[in-house]
Design a protein around this motif. Structure first.
Motif, short mmCIF file in Angstrom:
data_model
loop_
_atom_site.label_atom_id
_atom_site.label_comp_id
_atom_site.label_asym_id
_atom_site.label_seq_id
_atom_site.Cartn_x
_atom_site.Cartn_y
_atom_site.Cartn_z
N ASP A 57 -2.28 52.61 90.27
CA ASP A 57 -1.23 52.38 89.27
C ASP A 57 -1.13 53.56 88.30
O ASP A 57 -0.03 53.96 87.91
N TYR A 58 -2.30 54.07 87.92
CA TYR A 58 -2.33 55.24 87.05
C TYR A 58 -2.94 56.41 87.81
O TYR A 58 -3.86 56.22 88.63
N GLN A 104 3.47 52.18 86.58
CA GLN A 104 2.96 53.37 87.25
C GLN A 104 2.99 54.50 86.22
O GLN A 104 4.01 54.69 85.55
#
Length: 375
Positions: free
Chosen positions: A206-207, A172
């Motif tokens: 996630d990003y 993350q």
């Protein structure tokens, strides 16, 4: 890492770091005088080349000029290489001068679209064949375009950042983009590349993209916009796309001032002396290496074919095409392949003769070079 504590140290430390970095960024050959060579037959210079500046990247004088000179000399082509020093007025004067002196082929790296197009329009009117070198001039109508696959350049930055975050155990991540200048068509191509490479990570959550600004290919401006993004996010930034090594240097200076250098992956481009040093020291995750000998070789071969009037030979050299975003026309292109360089394959630019150990392996970098097997 709070806003006040971090940037008190920023204020104290970044000024000297950026002064030193600015000197390094401008430290390439500032001699704007042209270079001419005999050969190529009588009646004027065969090829005129206008480079853009000495500050947005050291590559123009440190790599492109000598690569082009070597290629033209080997082909016995007469040439005149000049640098516009970032001045669009001077760029225009050099363009007029070269066309007036009767160059058979004009090769330019535009400073911006307007002045680049004006120059190419004059070349077309004068019957001079033209080559956009490294940067496409939208709407300019150049006869040919020689560069690297610039979308691929951006993809390498994006996948390089993912690999660095994976290696750090970051599944993350908050990431930021420090893009190139809006006046440079390549900057848009680079961005489309890293946006595409990072799309799935961002779409999945996630990003998170928490900053997206231009650093204008300038170390100080890039450092300033990064500092603001770092402040706005309370220091919670895990990865940085920097579109070239010059801007990465400005960002790294701010990370050093905050005491977090080497803990946040930073990308780059150009395999500059500074960029390679930052990789060896662990401050930069990687750089996109573009061997200018490949670009110069393709450009010189195209120029020679055009000088000889060998249109079929020129067409055979342009194995690809790039769409002009203004006209939607396909520009015949010769595109070289870039390489992502990290500490694991950092010897490649040295083995190719692109980088010199005597330039890179100085001061505190010497030990890191020894460990990497560079001598």
């Amino acid at each position: 890492m709070g806003r006040s504590s971090v940037f008190k140290r920023f204020a104290a430390g970044s000024v000297m770091a950026l002064v030193a970095l600015s000197v390094a960024a401008c430290g390439s050959d500032d001699d704007s005088s042209g270079s001419a060579s005999g050969g190529g037959g009588g009646g004027g210079t065969d090829v005129g080349v206008i480079l853009p500046d000495t500050t947005t990247s050291p590559r123009w004088e440190a790599n492109d000029r000598p690569s082009l000179e070597a290629a033209f000399k080997a082909a016995d082509v007469s040439y005149d290489i000049q640098n516009a020093q970032g001045d669009t007025g001077k760029f225009g004067q050099l363009c007029d001068q070269m066309i007036g002196e009767g160059v058979k082929v004009l090769m330019i790296v535009n400073i911006d679209q307007e002045s680049g197009k004006a120059c190419l329009d004059k070349a077309t009117s004068a019957g001079v064949k033209s080559i956009d070198y490294d940067r496409l001039t939208p709407g300019g109508g150049a006869s040919y375009y020689v560069s690297f696959d610039n979308v691929k350049v951006g993809e390498l930055m994006g996948t390089g950042l993912i690999a660095a975050l994976d290696a750090a155990g970051k599944t993350q991540a908050n990431i930021v983009y420090v893009n190139g200048a809006a006046t440079d068509n390549n900057a848009a191509l680079f961005k489309s590349g890293y946006e595409g490479a990072l799309k799935d990570k961002i779409d999945s959550g996630d990003y998170k993209l928490v900053g997206d600004q231009s650093g204008e290919w300038d170390a100080t401006k890039a450092g300033t916009v990064f500092e603001q993004m770092y402040t706005d996010n309370g220091g919670k930034i895990d990865g940085i796309i920097s579109a070239n090594d010059t801007m990465a240097g400005g960002i790294i200076a701010r990370l050093k001032a905050a005491g977090v250098e080497g803990t946040i992956p930073v990308t780059g481009q150009d395999a500059s002396v500074e960029g390679l040093q930052n990789i060896l020291l662990g401050y930069q995750a990687g750089t996109v290496y573009k061997n200018t000998n490949l670009e110069a070789d393709a450009a010189s071969k195209l120029a020679i074919a055009l000088i000889k009037g060998d249109t079929s030979g020129a067409a055979a050299l342009a194995t690809g095409s790039v769409t002009d975003p203004d006209t939607n026309k396909e520009v015949p292109s010769a595109l070289a392949t870039p390489v992502w360089v990290t500490v694991d394959n950092i010897k490649q630019p040295f083995d190719d003769g692109f980088a010199k150990a005597s330039d890179v392996c100085t001061g505190p970098v010497a030990d890191a070079c020894t460990q990497a097997g560079i001598s």
